[in-house]
Motif scaffolding. Structure first.
Motif, PDB file in Angstrom:
ATOM      1  N   LYS A  37       3.977  -7.824   1.671  1.00  0.00           N
ATOM      2  CA  LYS A  37       3.405  -8.304   0.274  1.00  0.00           C
ATOM      3  C   LYS A  37       1.986  -7.464   0.276  1.00  0.00           C
ATOM      4  CE  LYS A  37       2.635 -11.549  -3.358  1.00  0.00           C
ATOM      5  NZ  LYS A  37       3.527 -12.570  -3.988  1.00  0.00           N
ATOM      6  N   ALA A  38       1.216  -7.239   1.103  1.00  0.00           N
ATOM      7  CA  ALA A  38      -0.019  -6.690   1.417  1.00  0.00           C
ATOM      8  C   ALA A  38       0.275  -5.145   1.182  1.00  0.00           C
ATOM      9  CB  ALA A  38      -1.073  -6.984   2.582  1.00  0.00           C
ATOM     10  N   LYS A  39       1.357  -4.593   1.822  1.00  0.00           N
ATOM     11  CA  LYS A  39       1.791  -3.121   1.831  1.00  0.00           C
ATOM     12  C   LYS A  39       1.931  -2.828   0.360  1.00  0.00           C
ATOM     13  CE  LYS A  39       4.239  -0.352   4.721  1.00  0.00           C
ATOM     14  NZ  LYS A  39       5.213  -0.114   5.995  1.00  0.00           N
ATOM     15  N   ARG A  40       2.878  -3.577  -0.096  1.00  0.00           N
ATOM     16  CA  ARG A  40       3.375  -3.410  -1.525  1.00  0.00           C
ATOM     17  C   ARG A  40       2.182  -3.332  -2.533  1.00  0.00           C
ATOM     18  NH1 ARG A  40       7.310  -7.232  -0.426  1.00  0.00           N
ATOM     19  NH2 ARG A  40       6.446  -8.793  -1.687  1.00  0.00           N
ATOM     20  N   LYS A  41       1.313  -4.411  -2.580  1.00  0.00           N
ATOM     21  CA  LYS A  41       0.325  -4.297  -3.219  1.00  0.00           C
ATOM     22  C   LYS A  41      -0.590  -3.220  -3.064  1.00  0.00           C
ATOM     23  CE  LYS A  41       0.766  -8.321  -5.730  1.00  0.00           C
ATOM     24  NZ  LYS A  41       0.868  -8.223  -6.877  1.00  0.00           N
ATOM     25  N   ASP A  47      -1.459  -1.464 -11.078  1.00  0.00           N
ATOM     26  CA  ASP A  47      -1.739  -2.726 -11.490  1.00  0.00           C
ATOM     27  C   ASP A  47      -3.022  -3.345 -10.822  1.00  0.00           C
ATOM     28  OD1 ASP A  47       0.816  -2.710 -12.555  1.00  0.00           O
ATOM     29  OD2 ASP A  47       2.073  -3.525 -11.005  1.00  0.00           O
ATOM     30  N   MET A  48      -3.709  -2.704  -9.979  1.00  0.00           N
ATOM     31  CA  MET A  48      -4.875  -3.446  -9.345  1.00  0.00           C
ATOM     32  C   MET A  48      -6.134  -2.759  -9.902  1.00  0.00           C
ATOM     33  SD  MET A  48      -3.740  -3.053  -5.391  1.00  0.00           S
ATOM     34  CE  MET A  48      -4.845  -2.261  -4.901  1.00  0.00           C
ATOM     35  N   LEU A  49      -6.309  -2.309 -11.104  1.00  0.00           N
ATOM     36  CA  LEU A  49      -7.487  -1.785 -11.783  1.00  0.00           C
ATOM     37  C   LEU A  49      -8.587  -3.027 -11.585  1.00  0.00           C
ATOM     38  CD1 LEU A  49      -6.018   0.282 -14.718  1.00  0.00           C
ATOM     39  CD2 LEU A  49      -6.965   0.982 -12.333  1.00  0.00           C
ATOM     40  N   ASP A  50      -8.249  -3.950 -12.137  1.00  0.00           N
ATOM     41  CA  ASP A  50      -9.162  -5.376 -12.106  1.00  0.00           C
ATOM     42  C   ASP A  50      -9.432  -5.971 -10.949  1.00  0.00           C
ATOM     43  OD1 ASP A  50      -6.690  -6.197 -12.369  1.00  0.00           O
ATOM     44  OD2 ASP A  50      -7.431  -8.015 -13.400  1.00  0.00           O
ATOM     45  N   ASP A  51      -8.572  -5.793 -10.040  1.00  0.00           N
ATOM     46  CA  ASP A  51      -8.463  -6.638  -8.556  1.00  0.00           C
ATOM     47  C   ASP A  51      -8.694  -5.601  -7.285  1.00  0.00           C
ATOM     48  OD1 ASP A  51      -8.692  -8.888  -7.263  1.00  0.00           O
ATOM     49  OD2 ASP A  51      -6.304  -9.024  -7.279  1.00  0.00           O
ATOM     50  N   PHE A  52      -9.377  -4.331  -7.557  1.00  0.00           N
ATOM     51  CA  PHE A  52      -9.216  -3.580  -6.468  1.00  0.00           C
ATOM     52  C   PHE A  52     -10.423  -3.892  -5.555  1.00  0.00           C
ATOM     53  CE2 PHE A  52     -12.438  -2.161  -9.632  1.00  0.00           C
ATOM     54  CZ  PHE A  52     -13.717  -1.812  -8.775  1.00  0.00           C
ATOM     55  N   LYS A  53     -11.051  -4.833  -5.533  1.00  0.00           N
ATOM     56  CA  LYS A  53     -12.220  -5.172  -4.908  1.00  0.00           C
ATOM     57  C   LYS A  53     -11.658  -6.012  -3.537  1.00  0.00           C
ATOM     58  CE  LYS A  53     -15.653  -4.583  -8.522  1.00  0.00           C
ATOM     59  NZ  LYS A  53     -16.441  -5.302  -9.359  1.00  0.00           N
ATOM     60  N   LEU A  54     -10.443  -6.592  -3.795  1.00  0.00           N
ATOM     61  CA  LEU A  54     -10.090  -7.551  -2.792  1.00  0.00           C
ATOM     62  C   LEU A  54      -8.996  -6.736  -1.998  1.00  0.00           C
ATOM     63  CD1 LEU A  54     -10.595 -10.646  -2.332  1.00  0.00           C
ATOM     64  CD2 LEU A  54      -8.482 -10.996  -3.539  1.00  0.00           C
ATOM     65  N   LYS A  55      -9.381  -6.907  -0.539  1.00  0.00           N
ATOM     66  CA  LYS A  55      -8.484  -6.456   0.448  1.00  0.00           C
ATOM     67  C   LYS A  55      -6.970  -6.941   0.036  1.00  0.00           C
ATOM     68  CE  LYS A  55     -11.659  -5.381   3.996  1.00  0.00           C
ATOM     69  NZ  LYS A  55     -11.882  -5.344   5.357  1.00  0.00           N
ATOM     70  N   PRO A  56      -6.106  -6.066   0.186  1.00  0.00           N
ATOM     71  CA  PRO A  56      -4.647  -6.327   0.174  1.00  0.00           C
ATOM     72  C   PRO A  56      -4.028  -7.492   0.865  1.00  0.00           C
ATOM     73  CG  PRO A  56      -4.848  -4.064   0.411  1.00  0.00           C
ATOM     74  CD  PRO A  56      -6.061  -4.602   0.545  1.00  0.00           C
ATOM     75  N   VAL A  57      -4.476  -7.690   2.162  1.00  0.00           N
ATOM     76  CA  VAL A  57      -4.057  -8.639   3.024  1.00  0.00           C
ATOM     77  C   VAL A  57      -4.647  -9.973   2.344  1.00  0.00           C
ATOM     78  CG1 VAL A  57      -5.714  -8.562   4.924  1.00  0.00           C
ATOM     79  CG2 VAL A  57      -3.688  -9.284   5.403  1.00  0.00           C
ATOM     80  N   ILE A  58      -5.923  -9.994   2.082  1.00  0.00           N
ATOM     81  CA  ILE A  58      -6.407 -11.336   1.651  1.00  0.00           C
ATOM     82  C   ILE A  58      -5.854 -11.677   0.360  1.00  0.00           C
ATOM     83  CG2 ILE A  58      -8.565 -12.274   0.719  1.00  0.00           C
ATOM     84  CD1 ILE A  58     -10.049 -10.598   2.865  1.00  0.00           C
TER      85      ILE A  58
END
Length: 76
Positions: A37-41, A47-58
């Motif tokens: 899921k982290a790899k896909r994200k 889709d991550m324009l607003d959520d780019f500050k959070l690491k994908p695995v977290i």
């Protein structure tokens, strides 16, 4: 220039990880699900324009823990 990370308490991530591992019947399988899921994200940058500050695995850990806690989301 430093990137400012989203402020998610470390203990919250730790508790959510423990919830995942406790709820899972197979630790390896849940670990692979989180990794996939982290790899896909990570590669869904649009889709991550607003959520780019959070690491994908977290982000994946928090999302999967939320899905396990609220199964009605999955059924819809």
């Amino acid at each position: 220039m430093k990137k400012k990370k989203q402020n998610i308490p470390s203990l919250e991530v730790l508790y959510k990880t423990e919830e995942l591992l406790d709820a899972a019947s197979n630790r390896y399988r849940i670990t692979v699900q989180v990794a996939n899921k982290a790899k896909r994200k990570r590669y869904e940058g649009i889709d991550m324009l607003d959520d780019f500050k959070l690491k994908p695995v977290i982000r994946a850990i928090l999302e999967i823990a939320e899905e396990i806690n609220q199964p009605e989301i999955i059924n819809e």
